[in-house]
Design a protein around this motif. Structure first.
Motif, PDB file in Angstrom:
ATOM      1  N   ALA A   1      -3.451  -1.852   6.820  1.00 41.68           N
ATOM      2  CA  ALA A   1      -3.665  -2.922   5.843  1.00 41.68           C
ATOM      3  C   ALA A   1      -2.358  -3.630   5.520  1.00 41.68           C
ATOM      4  CB  ALA A   1      -4.289  -2.347   4.573  1.00 41.68           C
ATOM      5  N   THR A  37       0.847  -1.187   0.000  1.00 43.57           N
ATOM      6  CA  THR A  37       0.000   0.000   0.000  1.00 43.57           C
ATOM      7  C   THR A  37       0.883   1.237   0.000  1.00 43.57           C
ATOM      8  OG1 THR A  37      -0.131   0.197   2.415  1.00 43.57           O
ATOM      9  CG2 THR A  37      -1.726  -1.253   1.353  1.00 43.57           C
ATOM     10  N   ILE A  87      -5.310   2.615  -1.460  1.00 47.35           N
ATOM     11  CA  ILE A  87      -6.283   3.070  -0.465  1.00 47.35           C
ATOM     12  C   ILE A  87      -6.276   4.588  -0.491  1.00 47.35           C
ATOM     13  CG2 ILE A  87      -6.892   3.095   1.985  1.00 47.35           C
ATOM     14  CD1 ILE A  87      -5.529   0.406   2.277  1.00 47.35           C
ATOM     15  N   GLN A  90     -12.674  -2.880  -3.117  1.00 41.33           N
ATOM     16  CA  GLN A  90     -12.918  -3.658  -1.902  1.00 41.33           C
ATOM     17  C   GLN A  90     -14.342  -3.469  -1.399  1.00 41.33           C
ATOM     18  OE1 GLN A  90     -10.221  -3.146   1.367  1.00 41.33           O
ATOM     19  NE2 GLN A  90      -8.727  -4.567   0.531  1.00 41.33           N
TER      20      GLN A  90
END
Length: 275
Positions: free
Chosen positions: A32, A8, A209, A166
């Motif tokens: 995450a 990420t 993200i 997601q």
């Protein structure tokens, strides 16, 4: 850069100090990666040389360290990699997918162009200019942007585009609604859309993200990825934090910076608990 497992990233622009909204996004990416035994990267997206400041970059590093959010590997500073972005532009241009646009924002707005997700959709005025006319304007020193010929790009992209979001499964893309997007300007040698997709591929990011305000832009990013043959990451667009009036936290609206909370005596744990 080779990577195994989940990767990420947190990629702020140094145009001001980080606020709680940034902390929320950074924490989501950090958690995450750490939960999966993966890697969390930090990237400074400072391609806007008129608004970005080195002191804000230093403040970003300081604020993240204070929060206890560590990152893996060196920090990638986008302004040091314009040659790489130019190479990508050159590859697209060689395939006839870019063209110079000499129109100003005021001229586009005056043309009564329909509104797209990012404002008035470009009506394609300069797409129809001949090679001689383009060359003459460039030789005369007329400033111009490089636009993606959307129709040509969609014809060149392999198959229908979609992405994995997601919690929502695969979402279909419709980049045509953006029109011929700008991928470079005279004052900004490469646009956000180009740089972010290039760097996500180069750094091996597997899960992007970021805030839900960038959900629509994912359509463009998937198109660029498909055109360049870059891997497709998964996406997770989170909600945006708001103030008591319901307005999203933003630097331009004077959102309280993290350093002000620190100065007020709050601990890192208390700030993270707030987000």
């Amino acid at each position: 850069m080779a990577a195994t497992g989940i990767v990420t990233r947190f990629a702020p622009s140094p145009t001001g100090y980080l606020h709680l909204g940034h902390a929320y996004s950074a924490l989501a990416g950090w958690r995450a990666a750490r939960a999966a035994g993966g890697r969390f990267l930090l990237r400074i997206e400072d391609i806007d040389r008129t608004r970005c400041r080195p002191e804000f970059t230093e403040a970003i590093l300081e604020d993240l360290a204070w929060l206890g959010l560590d990152w893996d590997g060196p920090v990638r500073i986008q302004s040091r990699h314009f040659a790489e972005y130019r190479a990508t532009l050159g590859a697209l241009e060689a395939r006839g997918l870019l063209y110079p646009c000499f129109c100003t924002r005021a001229e586009i707005a005056a043309a009564g162009a329909p509104q797209g997700p990012e404002g008035p959709v470009y009506p394609g005025t300069c797409r129809h200019l001949g090679d001689a006319a383009r060359a003459a304007r460039i030789a005369a020193g007329a400033p111009y942007a490089l636009r993606l010929d959307m129709a040509a790009a969609l014809a060149a992209a392999p198959g229908p585009l979609s992405f994995a979001e997601q919690g929502r499964g695969r979402l279909a893309c419709d980049p045509a609604r953006f029109g011929d997007v700008v991928l470079a300007r005279k004052d900004t040698p490469a646009s956000y859309h180009l740089c972010v997709t290039h760097d996500d591929a180069f750094q091996g990011v597997t899960l992007v993200i970021r805030g839900e305000d960038l959900l629509a832009a994912t359509d463009i990013h998937r198109l660029v990825q498909a055109l360049m043959g870059w891997p497709e990451p998964a996406y997770a667009h989170h909600r945006l934090l708001t103030d008591p009036t319901g307005r999203r936290l933003a630097k331009r609206d004077g959102a309280q910076p993290l350093r002000a909370l620190r100065a007020a005596g709050l601990s890192p744990a208390e700030v993270l608990a707030m987000v």
